[in-house]
Motif scaffolding. Structure first.
Motif, PDB file in Angstrom:
ATOM      1  N   SER A 186       0.851  -1.191   0.000  1.00  0.00           N
ATOM      2  CA  SER A 186       0.000   0.000   0.000  1.00  0.00           C
ATOM      3  C   SER A 186       0.886   1.240   0.000  1.00  0.00           C
ATOM      4  O   SER A 186       1.861   1.325   0.726  1.00  0.00           O
ATOM      5  CB  SER A 186      -0.941   0.008   1.205  1.00  0.00           C
ATOM      6  OG  SER A 186      -0.228   0.121   2.397  1.00  0.00           O
ATOM      7  N   VAL A 187       0.540   2.157  -0.859  1.00  0.00           N
ATOM      8  CA  VAL A 187       1.321   3.382  -0.980  1.00  0.00           C
ATOM      9  C   VAL A 187       0.793   4.374   0.038  1.00  0.00           C
ATOM     10  O   VAL A 187       1.509   4.849   0.907  1.00  0.00           O
ATOM     11  CB  VAL A 187       1.213   3.947  -2.407  1.00  0.00           C
ATOM     12  CG1 VAL A 187       1.951   5.259  -2.520  1.00  0.00           C
ATOM     13  CG2 VAL A 187       1.770   2.936  -3.393  1.00  0.00           C
ATOM     14  N   SER A 188      -0.502   4.682  -0.080  1.00  0.00           N
ATOM     15  CA  SER A 188      -1.134   5.523   0.927  1.00  0.00           C
ATOM     16  C   SER A 188      -2.619   5.437   0.698  1.00  0.00           C
ATOM     17  O   SER A 188      -3.060   5.393  -0.445  1.00  0.00           O
ATOM     18  CB  SER A 188      -0.667   6.956   0.801  1.00  0.00           C
ATOM     19  OG  SER A 188      -1.052   7.459  -0.446  1.00  0.00           O
ATOM     20  N   GLY A 189      -3.358   5.433   1.786  1.00  0.00           N
ATOM     21  CA  GLY A 189      -4.806   5.366   1.684  1.00  0.00           C
ATOM     22  C   GLY A 189      -5.219   4.207   0.802  1.00  0.00           C
ATOM     23  O   GLY A 189      -4.880   3.077   1.077  1.00  0.00           O
ATOM     24  N   ASN A 190      -5.933   4.525  -0.279  1.00  0.00           N
ATOM     25  CA  ASN A 190      -6.424   3.454  -1.127  1.00  0.00           C
ATOM     26  C   ASN A 190      -5.555   3.196  -2.346  1.00  0.00           C
ATOM     27  O   ASN A 190      -5.985   2.561  -3.284  1.00  0.00           O
ATOM     28  CB  ASN A 190      -7.865   3.760  -1.550  1.00  0.00           C
ATOM     29  CG  ASN A 190      -8.792   3.684  -0.365  1.00  0.00           C
ATOM     30  OD1 ASN A 190      -8.538   2.930   0.561  1.00  0.00           O
ATOM     31  ND2 ASN A 190      -9.848   4.471  -0.367  1.00  0.00           N
ATOM     32  N   HIS A 191      -4.357   3.744  -2.350  1.00  0.00           N
ATOM     33  CA  HIS A 191      -3.453   3.471  -3.470  1.00  0.00           C
ATOM     34  C   HIS A 191      -2.522   2.320  -3.140  1.00  0.00           C
ATOM     35  O   HIS A 191      -1.908   2.304  -2.089  1.00  0.00           O
ATOM     36  CB  HIS A 191      -2.591   4.700  -3.792  1.00  0.00           C
ATOM     37  CG  HIS A 191      -3.400   5.824  -4.325  1.00  0.00           C
ATOM     38  ND1 HIS A 191      -3.897   5.817  -5.600  1.00  0.00           N
ATOM     39  CD2 HIS A 191      -3.814   6.974  -3.755  1.00  0.00           C
ATOM     40  CE1 HIS A 191      -4.589   6.926  -5.784  1.00  0.00           C
ATOM     41  NE2 HIS A 191      -4.560   7.638  -4.683  1.00  0.00           N
TER      42      HIS A 191
END
Lengths: 335, 672
Positions: free
Chosen positions: A76-81
């Motif tokens: 996961s990169v951040s949040g929903n990414h």
């Protein structure tokens, strides 16, 4: 297409720790990047994706077997990414990695949605895993070597003389596991190579192999070979080199290299293929059409599939054609 | 436990998670993980947990937590099923979950180099790397919405650090959410029964015994259960949660034998005690206690623990006096706060009732349920906002409707996006009130601070209060959506609160909250302003060389954000009201006094104060701005009201403490 120079450029790109990346297929709606980490210089293919897709492919990734030298991660990169990372973890596969990345990127490029893109990427990755596993140590099996020799022989003798080299190389679809080995504008060709002394039959792998649903002509080529250890014949390597020497267009030669890898002919296993020498005994050609003895999908009762069957060569006399006709068909100048 | 209840709970949980996921376009397992994080934080089991997903072959992790007190490194993994009742979580599965989670410990160093800086996973690897050399223990949590057929594995270790395993399955979550008491009751068994002295009790609901407990045992209890041991302790919600007292520590280090003489001991309660009795049947020793809670003496306990683990003293010869009250669980919530409160009356502890029964919440619930929010989407459908005073009220309420149609109607009138919990409200209001660093400290801490402020200001919770409070919710949600488009990612909440706070500061709180309520949404100008502001905030809050979530908790961060050069766009400036909005009607006399006091100080003096602060680099930038603003308003003959006046007076007093000398500008004028 990407080649070694792309990686080198990324590797030289920066001095600070981190990643240097380059976008592939800028025209695609998907975020596809090749990337190199610094200072470790790990090569990666990155595919940006979203949370829903992550949910869809999570299970599958967890269930994959291990492959030495390759890794598939979901991060996961951040949040929903999220990003899918296909990573090279062992130098031994360096030469394989480039065609692998191009292949996955190409399949992903035209996927309609983020979800299908990620699923396609995982599927392709699995295929590469299977390929690498099957040629793990001893290289290609005897039968696969002979099959590859037959296809390359056909490419050299019949396809390259007839059409532009770029078209010729692109038409060789065997390594990509399509129904036939060559798909040209005017015709499709299925090459059957054998080392049996006097072969009476040809093996057909599925009901789709001789199915001419889309009205292009279909040629069945039978390449009968004699194989010896260290004979006077030609080794697989020599045949590959001969074709390489003919390919003057960079894009054609790059594609050719990538197809070789997909066929399981790995650069680091070259010396395994020096001993087997093949001599051509004869080639036979038949066109598949009305009255040809075969099984097609339409004939099968619902529920039956994946048929392998053999055809007796003696039953094919009526469908026999000359090499000239085959060349005409390939050129698209026949009839 | 009734099978039926568990079934209902499970269904509601899945529905809840799906609704939240849809609203956020997120991932079910992540939403579920976040949901359990909140439960665990509320339960005092863990804190500061953050989502970060990474998986590769043989490794899967959903999140991590580094509690602020450095007591452990927590790692989380999740098993979320959309049909949780169709199968059980088997031993093989849960072992697999833990195994893949454990793998992260060995591989984080290899994962980090191929992540971009500041991504979730990158931060997690950095956090683990920093924590591992120092943490006394590692905790691995597996969260599942299925029922587990097994218990968590036995503790192991990683590079000499003890690793413990916690399995939170459906049954445990359900127990936790329905029992109201938190987590599993703490059970203590004494290897050698602890001698005790029973006091005669006429009361039917409780009895009291006195005992002397070895200090080491108490320290170890705290080590194992941490703040869960102090759940019922009034102070544990305040700043002193698990704080170490210097004096107590000195005594332990220098005169352990005198500890019993110097220290007041601890007051504890238990729901059940197993006694050894003499012939007459009166208790003489304690074999075991169930449901142990330390209701007074949290600092003593925490200090003992500190000396044992940090100062590495074995606490030999340290004994602590314990007064143990055995209370029937049914009377727990009635008796315990009183024990706690009365034992603390000698100290100045502000008692804040954090329970959902506090009159503020009751009033807010009552008033907000009577409000109809105007239809904003042209459907003509008026809706309600649903204040969840206690967890699960919304789900309970919707379950009251028998038929599907009735349920649909309830959902239409009370959409899930319009439900807000106690801690949400604290978040929204504090963002507006420009306390983003409080919001960043986590739901629980922020809520505690919110309640302290409520105690002080004692607002009248009327229709206006509720409308304006909900307007801050709408504003926050709008900012939240904008932060998402800017890919604020895992730091979205921090970015949102800082964005709202900065906007509130720039607009001097003159954003028309009533209009937001009436339109049930924000104006284009407001959204554009947020959109412009958000990336600027991200630059300041998210920086490569700091740990973002730690930085955001600091007032310095707010200080830096408040200095971001940004002015309101003209379009928005035109929409502002003349006077700042206070959420509560100005009722408190404190404000009136402050207003009078502010006006007693001439505007030149405010200006001088601001200049003095600037030159001498004292006070925070925010404070200087307050002085500037007050000077400006007074010179224009306008009034300074409400919270602003209170704030101004605090600044003034602060300045005096820092050596500001007001220069009499006008000899006739008497300075205050």
């Amino acid at each position: 297409m990407i080649d070694e120079s792309v990686w080198q450029e990324l590797e030289a790109h920066q001095q600070t720790p981190g990643r240097s990346t380059r976008r592939l297929h800028a025209d695609s709606p998907h975020d596809i990047h090749v990337s190199v980490t610094h200072p470790a210089l790990r090569r990666m293919l990155l595919l940006g994706t979203d949370a829903r897709t992550a949910d869809a492919v999570r299970q599958e990734i967890q269930g994959l077997p291990a492959t030495r030298g390759l890794q598939l991660n979901l991060s996961s990169v951040s949040g929903n990414h999220y990003e899918l990372q296909v990573m090279l973890t062992d130098d031994e596969l360096t030469e394989v990695f480039t065609p692998l990345v191009s292949d996955i990127a190409e399949v992903v490029r035209d996927a309609p949605t983020t979800e299908t893109a990620a699923e396609a990427a995982v599927r392709r990755y699995v295929r590469w895993q299977q390929l690498l596993r099957s040629v793990s140590r001893e290289g290609l099996s005897r039968q696969a070597r002979c099959g590859l020799f037959g296809e390359l022989h056909f490419l050299l003798e019949y396809v390259l003389p007839a059409v532009d080299q770029r078209i010729a190389v692109s038409s060789w679809t065997g390594p990509r596991q399509t129904n036939q080995d060559f798909q040209l504008p005017g015709a499709a060709v299925e090459v059957k190579a054998t080392t049996a002394r006097s072969p009476q039959t040809v093996q057909i792998a599925s009901e789709r192999q001789l199915d001419t649903a889309d009205s292009t002509s279909l040629v069945l080529a039978h390449v009968v070979l004699d194989d010896r250890q260290r004979g006077l014949g030609m080794s697989l390597n020599a045949l590959v080199d001969e074709i390489r020497a003919l390919l003057t267009s960079p894009s054609a030669s790059q594609r050719f290299e990538s197809l070789l890898v997909q066929a399981g002919y790995l650069p680091n296993q070259r010396d395994l293929y020096d001993h087997d020498r093949y001599t051509l005994r004869r080639s036979e050609f038949w066109t598949v059409g009305k009255g040809f003895p075969r099984i097609t999908e339409a004939q099968l009762p619902p529920g039956v599939g994946n048929c392998t069957y053999t055809i007796d060569v003696s039953a094919l006399a009526a469908h026999s054609v000359t090499a000239e006709t085959v060349l005409d068909l390939i050129r698209g100048t026949h009839g | 436990m009734a099978e039926h209840d568990l079934y209902e709970y499970s269904r509601a949980l899945v529905a809840d998670i799906q609704a939240l996921t849809d609203a956020d376009d997120g991932s079910n397992p992540n939403t579920f993980t976040q949901y359990v994080f909140e439960i665990l934080e509320e339960a005092g089991v863990s804190s500061d947990a953050a989502l970060a997903y990474y998986s590769s072959r043989g490794l899967e992790i959903y999140g991590y937590g580094l509690p602020g007190d450095g007591s452990s490194l927590d790692l989380y993994t999740t098993d979320f099923s959309l049909t949780p009742l169709s199968s059980k979580l088997t031993k093989a599965e849960s072992d697999g979950l833990f195994r893949r989670l454990f793998a992260f410990l060995g591989k984080h160093g290899a994962i980090r180099p191929h992540q971009v800086d500041n991504t979730d996973v990158h931060d997690m690897c950095v956090g683990a790397e920093k924590a591992l050399p120092n943490v006394p223990k590692i905790r691995l949590f597996a969260l599942s919405n299925r029922v587990s057929t097994t218990s968590a594995p036995e503790p192991t270790e990683f590079q000499g650090i003890p690793v413990s395993y916690e399995l939170w399955d459906l049954a445990r979550l359900h127990r936790h959410e329905t029992s109201g008491s938190i987590g599993e009751p703490i059970k203590v068994t004494f290897a050698h029964p602890l001698p005790c002295l029973a006091a005669h009790s006429e009361e039917p609901n409780y009895s009291v015994v006195l005992a002397v407990i070895p200090g080491r045992q108490l320290a170890e209890l705290y080590k194992e259960h941490r703040t869960r041991l102090l759940e019922l302790n009034v102070r544990s919600f305040l700043q002193a949660r698990g704080a170490v007292n210097k004096g107590i520590r000195e005594t332990l280090l220098n005169a352990p034998g005198k500890f019993l003489a110097y220290n007041n001991g601890v007051t504890a309660t238990a729901s059940d005690v197993d006694f050894e009795t003499d012939e007459a049947g009166s208790p003489v020793a304690i074999r075991s206690m169930t449901g142990l809670q330390i209701v007074n003496g949290g600092q003593t306990t925490a200090s003992l623990h500190h000396v044992l683990t940090r100062d590495k003293k074995d606490l030999d010869g340290v004994h602590v006096q314990m007064k143990l009250t055995i209370v029937d669980p049914a009377y727990l919530s009635e008796i315990v706060p009183k024990i706690s409160q009365y034992s603390n009356t000698q100290n100045k502890v502000t008692l804040v009732d954090f329970s959902s029964n506090h009159e503020f919440h009751v009033a807010f619930e009552r008033v907000s349920r009577s409000l109809w929010a105007p239809a904003a989407d042209g459907s003509g459908q008026e809706t309600r906002w649903f204040y969840e005073r206690a967890r699960g009220q919304y789900t309970d309420k919707s379950a009251e409707y028998e038929t599907r149609a009735a349920q649909r109607k309830f959902k239409l009138i009370t959409p899930t996006r319009q439900r807000l919990s106690k801690s949400d409200l604290a978040t929204f209001v504090h963002s507006w009130e420009q306390l983003p660093y409080w919001v960043s400290r986590g739901a629980q801490k922020n809520f505690a601070h919110f309640m302290e402020r409520i105690e002080k200001s004692d607002p009248v919770v009327d229709v206006q209060y509720c409308k304006r409070a909900i307007a801050t919710a709408l504003l926050f949600q709008a900012a939240d959506r904008i932060a998402r488009t800017h890919s604020a990612g895992s730091h979205k909440r921090l970015i949102t609160t800082y964005t709202v706070a900065r906007l509130s500061l720039a607009a001097e709180k003159r954003i028309d909250l009533d209009r937001i309520w009436n339109e049930q949404g924000t104006t284009d100008a407001l959204r554009d302003a947020l959109d412009e502001l958000c990336p600027l905030i991200m630059e300041t809050v998210i920086s490569a060389d700091r740990h973002v979530s730690e930085w955001a908790k600091k007032p310095d961060c707010w200080d830096e954000v408040s200095r971001i050069p940004w002015t309101l766009p003209d379009v928005l400036a035109a929409e502002l009201t003349a006077e700042p909005f206070e959420i509560a009607s100005p009722e408190s006399t404190e404000s009136d006094e402050a207003e009078a006091a502010v006006e007693d100080i001439p505007s030149e003096e405010w200006q001088a104060l601001a200049d003095w602060a600037r030159e001498g680099r004292v006070l925070r930038a925010v404070d200087r701005q307050v002085a500037d603003r007050v000077a400006q308003r007074l010179s224009q003959g306008r009034r300074v009201t409400g919270a602003q006046a209170r704030q101004a007076m605090e600044v003034y007093e602060e300045a005096l403490r820092h050596g500001f000398h007001p220069v009499p500008v006008d000899l006739d004028h008497e300075t205050a």
